[in-house]
Design a protein around this motif. Sequence first.
Motif, short mmCIF file in Angstrom:
data_model
loop_
_atom_site.label_atom_id
_atom_site.label_comp_id
_atom_site.label_asym_id
_atom_site.label_seq_id
_atom_site.Cartn_x
_atom_site.Cartn_y
_atom_site.Cartn_z
N GLN A 7 0.74 -1.15 0.13
CA GLN A 7 -0.15 -0.01 -0.03
C GLN A 7 0.86 1.22 0.31
OE1 GLN A 7 -3.30 0.17 -0.27
NE2 GLN A 7 -3.25 -2.23 -0.50
N VAL A 8 2.02 1.26 0.29
CA VAL A 8 2.99 2.41 0.26
C VAL A 8 3.04 2.96 -1.01
CG1 VAL A 8 5.33 3.02 0.47
CG2 VAL A 8 4.36 1.59 2.29
N GLY A 9 2.96 2.03 -1.94
CA GLY A 9 3.04 2.88 -3.45
C GLY A 9 1.68 3.32 -3.83
N ASN A 10 0.58 3.27 -2.99
CA ASN A 10 -0.61 3.88 -3.27
C ASN A 10 -0.65 5.38 -2.99
OD1 ASN A 10 -3.30 4.38 -3.52
ND2 ASN A 10 -4.13 2.60 -2.52
N LEU A 11 -0.81 6.22 -3.91
CA LEU A 11 -0.73 7.39 -3.61
C LEU A 11 -1.91 8.07 -2.72
CD1 LEU A 11 0.71 10.15 -4.41
CD2 LEU A 11 -0.88 10.45 -6.45
N TYR A 12 -3.00 7.17 -2.70
CA TYR A 12 -4.06 7.72 -2.03
C TYR A 12 -4.28 6.95 -0.65
CZ TYR A 12 -5.09 10.03 -6.45
OH TYR A 12 -4.95 10.57 -7.49
N TYR A 13 -3.22 6.32 -0.20
CA TYR A 13 -3.15 5.55 1.13
C TYR A 13 -2.24 6.44 1.78
CZ TYR A 13 -2.65 1.83 4.19
OH TYR A 13 -2.48 1.00 5.49
N SER A 14 -2.37 7.31 2.73
CA SER A 14 -1.75 8.35 3.39
C SER A 14 -0.69 7.66 4.59
CB SER A 14 -2.55 9.15 4.10
OG SER A 14 -3.06 8.81 5.32
N VAL A 15 0.26 7.97 4.52
CA VAL A 15 1.30 7.55 5.57
C VAL A 15 0.58 7.80 7.12
CG1 VAL A 15 3.54 8.09 6.96
CG2 VAL A 15 3.28 8.60 4.52
N VAL A 188 6.97 8.37 -12.19
CA VAL A 188 8.36 8.62 -11.46
C VAL A 188 8.25 9.27 -9.96
CG1 VAL A 188 10.62 9.77 -11.34
CG2 VAL A 188 9.46 8.82 -13.37
N THR A 189 7.34 10.44 -9.96
CA THR A 189 6.93 10.90 -8.40
C THR A 189 6.31 9.97 -7.55
OG1 THR A 189 6.54 13.04 -9.81
CG2 THR A 189 5.67 12.72 -7.43
N VAL A 190 5.35 9.19 -8.05
CA VAL A 190 4.88 8.31 -7.12
C VAL A 190 5.84 7.24 -6.67
CG1 VAL A 190 3.15 6.31 -6.84
CG2 VAL A 190 2.47 8.37 -8.02
N TRP A 191 6.64 6.69 -7.54
CA TRP A 191 7.61 5.71 -7.05
C TRP A 191 8.85 6.43 -6.04
CZ3 TRP A 191 13.15 5.81 -8.00
CH2 TRP A 191 13.91 4.46 -7.74
N LEU A 192 9.10 7.40 -6.38
CA LEU A 192 10.31 8.27 -5.39
C LEU A 192 9.61 8.50 -4.05
CD1 LEU A 192 11.53 11.02 -7.83
CD2 LEU A 192 12.78 8.99 -6.82
N LEU A 193 8.27 8.72 -4.00
CA LEU A 193 7.45 9.06 -2.72
C LEU A 193 7.33 7.74 -2.12
CD1 LEU A 193 4.63 11.51 -3.74
CD2 LEU A 193 6.41 11.93 -2.29
N ALA A 194 7.07 6.63 -2.67
CA ALA A 194 7.12 5.32 -1.84
C ALA A 194 8.35 4.95 -1.41
CB ALA A 194 6.51 4.42 -3.04
N LYS A 195 9.38 5.23 -2.11
CA LYS A 195 10.87 4.91 -1.81
C LYS A 195 11.11 5.74 -0.69
CE LYS A 195 15.35 3.98 -3.81
NZ LYS A 195 15.26 2.47 -3.52
N TYR A 196 10.79 6.75 -0.66
CA TYR A 196 11.32 7.96 0.57
C TYR A 196 10.17 7.55 1.78
CZ TYR A 196 11.27 11.84 3.73
OH TYR A 196 11.45 12.70 4.64
N GLN A 197 9.13 7.09 1.58
CA GLN A 197 8.26 6.48 2.49
C GLN A 197 8.99 5.43 3.64
OE1 GLN A 197 4.02 6.06 1.89
NE2 GLN A 197 3.88 4.77 3.88
N ARG A 198 9.48 4.53 2.57
CA ARG A 198 9.85 3.26 3.25
C ARG A 198 11.20 3.44 3.88
NH1 ARG A 198 8.07 1.18 -1.82
NH2 ARG A 198 6.44 -0.31 -1.63
N TRP A 199 12.12 4.48 3.22
CA TRP A 199 13.21 4.75 3.75
C TRP A 199 13.02 5.46 5.18
CZ3 TRP A 199 14.81 9.92 5.56
CH2 TRP A 199 16.00 9.91 5.98
#
Length: 229
Positions: A7-15, A188-199
């Motif tokens: 779900q981390v890669g889901n743009l509409y699933y907030s942190v 690319v933006t969604v991918w980068l956001l998911a990567k940053y959230q996991r980090w």
Amino acid sequence: MNALDPQVGNLYYSVRRYFVDEFYFRHVRKIPASSRVLDLGGTKIQKRGQFNINCYDLQVVYVNISPAKQPDVVADAAALPFEDACFDVVICSELLEHVPNPSSVLCEANRVLRDGGIILICVPFMYRIHGDPDDYGRYTDYFWQCALKEVGFDDIAIERQGLFFSVLADFLKQYVGGVGVPRPFGRVTVWLLAKYQRWAMNYEQQPQIKAHSFLRSFTTGFGIVAVKK
């Protein structure tokens, strides 16, 4: 990889929602089977996260002020139509920011809990204003500690759900989801956001980061467990 990682890669699933779901997935395992659970502000339909308490061997009673949410009982959380000490667990998830007097709801939750019963609470802190139907406030962990003690709870454990970097990840994710980015950069933006959230979530697990006075002064919200005396 845990069940929420996809779900981390889901743009509409907030942190924020990630932390709420993770909190309940973790604590529901500690509730004995067949326990009577009151879900304050809960909904049987159109659940917002991945956690679904209906999947567990529990006797759940949903209370909501809105009939549209199809609760078992339509009632104000500050005036519950139940006898004293009739529930083993009360869940209060992302509700208390939507009531003008959170202590009145905590008092009612305490009343309907049996002695030794627990309350599980999630409340936002650094999160956008969202009416459901109204949004009244954000409160610190000090407030919740005092408010819970005043109405008769003990053994209060409050955890920060993410620190500075998770808050930033949530702001960025919601901005992109709400405002958008030019089409060529979307994936690319969604991918980068998911990567940053996991980090961010992994980095904040380090003891020195958890203890950092500046970084821990930011959080998406709080997960709280308390016991009725």
